[in-house]
Write an enzyme that holds these catalytic residues in place. Structure first.
Site, PDB file in Angstrom:
ATOM      1  N   SER A 189      31.572   1.899 -17.975  1.00  0.00           N
ATOM      2  CA  SER A 189      32.012   3.209 -17.486  1.00  0.00           C
ATOM      3  C   SER A 189      30.934   3.889 -16.661  1.00  0.00           C
ATOM      4  O   SER A 189      29.746   3.841 -16.995  1.00  0.00           O
ATOM      5  CB  SER A 189      32.372   4.108 -18.668  1.00  0.00           C
ATOM      6  OG  SER A 189      32.618   5.429 -18.245  1.00  0.00           O
ATOM      7  N   TYR A 239      31.040   8.939 -25.998  1.00  0.00           N
ATOM      8  CA  TYR A 239      31.712   7.869 -25.255  1.00  0.00           C
ATOM      9  C   TYR A 239      30.728   7.167 -24.328  1.00  0.00           C
ATOM     10  O   TYR A 239      30.630   5.927 -24.323  1.00  0.00           O
ATOM     11  CB  TYR A 239      32.874   8.443 -24.448  1.00  0.00           C
ATOM     12  CG  TYR A 239      33.483   7.450 -23.482  1.00  0.00           C
ATOM     13  CD1 TYR A 239      34.269   6.391 -23.947  1.00  0.00           C
ATOM     14  CD2 TYR A 239      33.266   7.556 -22.108  1.00  0.00           C
ATOM     15  CE1 TYR A 239      34.818   5.472 -23.068  1.00  0.00           C
ATOM     16  CE2 TYR A 239      33.817   6.645 -21.227  1.00  0.00           C
ATOM     17  CZ  TYR A 239      34.595   5.603 -21.711  1.00  0.00           C
ATOM     18  OH  TYR A 239      35.125   4.685 -20.831  1.00  0.00           O
TER      19      TYR A 239
END
Length: 320
Positions: free
Chosen positions: A128, A151
């Site tokens: 990501s 995250y």
């Protein structure tokens, strides 16, 4: 769009998270290219099986958090293992940080263990762009990471596990993927949620941060790269369009496409956890290795996204 799907010769590939937004598009592409596609997914997303409709694949209910679940998978050598299964969204991770660690770190470790045990030609990890944190764009793969949410930290930890494994691997950092197959709802992506907000009886699109930008990358462009992951072996590569799009300008496009007045757009300050005002990929490595960068025009991608949402009646009140 970077053209090209998987290699012509038949290969056996495993896709964790293969019933998700990006995973299902990848599964369809690999199956069309004649690959034997095995899916490991826990169906945590409520529309998962709908996204797989018509795909030639072998589905297995596997939760990557549970190492015993991998016993259900065919014990064969996999030419490629695509690890896309993840606990998704920065906002969700702030509320449920343990879920991110268990899925994105422990789940990655379990998937690596299985790949080592049965044999894997190439382990492909979907990372990501959130890992970059609050750097000044464009973000290059060798920049220092500043992950600011659970995250982002868990995805970066997953990268480290993959890089430290003895498996041949390719790591890709994805930038704000959007397109058909992504639906609105809590913790979902900005574009489908904006379309949903614009189509309500009292349309109201809420933005966070007046100067915020993102690098929006059409899903099939991403799949075009992942299906040729061999070209990224041994490296970490950004998958982005390399264009910085103002969120306010994006909202205006979405309102116009959805038939909502521009006055429905309202801007608030950044959310407390959000330290990333601007985001854009440095795509030099992507261009050098893959011969191009994602180039689906934003207007076309948004129109195709809206068409898919309308086709599946996902913008009516209460749909998410």
């Amino acid at each position: 769009m970077i053209v090209g799907e998987a290699q012509v010769q038949t290969q056996t590939v495993l896709v964790t998270g293969g019933a998700g937004f990006i995973g299902s598009r990848l599964v369809h592409a690999l199956a069309r290219a004649g690959q034997r596609v095995v899916i490991a997914d826990n169906l945590s997303a409520k529309r998962s099986l709908d996204l797989l409709a018509g795909a030639r694949c072998e589905f297995f209910h596997v939760d990557v958090r549970c190492p015993e679940d991998f016993a259900a998978l065919p014990r064969v050598h996999y030419d490629r293992v695509y690890h896309l299964a993840a606990s998704f969204a920065n906002a969700r991770s702030v509320d449920l940080p343990v879920a991110d660690w268990r899925t994105n770190v422990e789940g990655t470790r379990h998937t690596l263990d299985f790949a080592r045990e049965v044999g894997c030609g190439l382990f492909v990890y979907a990372g990501s762009s959130s890992c970059y944190g609050s750097l000044t764009p464009p973000f290059a793969e060798d920049d220092a990471m500043r992950p600011a949410t659970p995250y982002a930290r868990s995805k970066l930890e997953g990268e480290g596990l993959v890089a430290a494994s003895e498996l041949r691997c390719a790591i890709f950092r994805l930038f704000n993927v959007y397109g058909p197959g992504d639906w609105p709802g809590p913790y979902r992506n900005a574009i489908p949620n904006m379309f949903f907000a614009a189509r309500q009886p009292a349309p109201c699109i809420e933005l966070f941060g007046e100067q915020s930008t993102r690098d929006f990358t059409y899903v099939d462009d991403v799949v075009g790269v992942l299906s040729r992951a061999e070209l990224g072996a041994g490296a970490t590569t950004n998958i982005g369009a390399g264009r910085e799009v103002a969120i306010a300008a994006l909202a205006e496009k979405i309102a116009a496409l959805a038939g909502a007045p521009a006055s429905c757009i309202h801007t608030q300050g950044l959310r407390e956890w959000d330290t990333i005002s601007r985001r854009c990929a440095d795509v030099r490595r992507l261009r050098a290795r893959f011969g191009g960068v994602p180039d689906t025009p934003l207007d076309r991608g948004l129109a195709q996204t809206l068409a898919w949402l309308d086709e599946h009646a996902l913008l009516a009140a209460g749909a998410p």
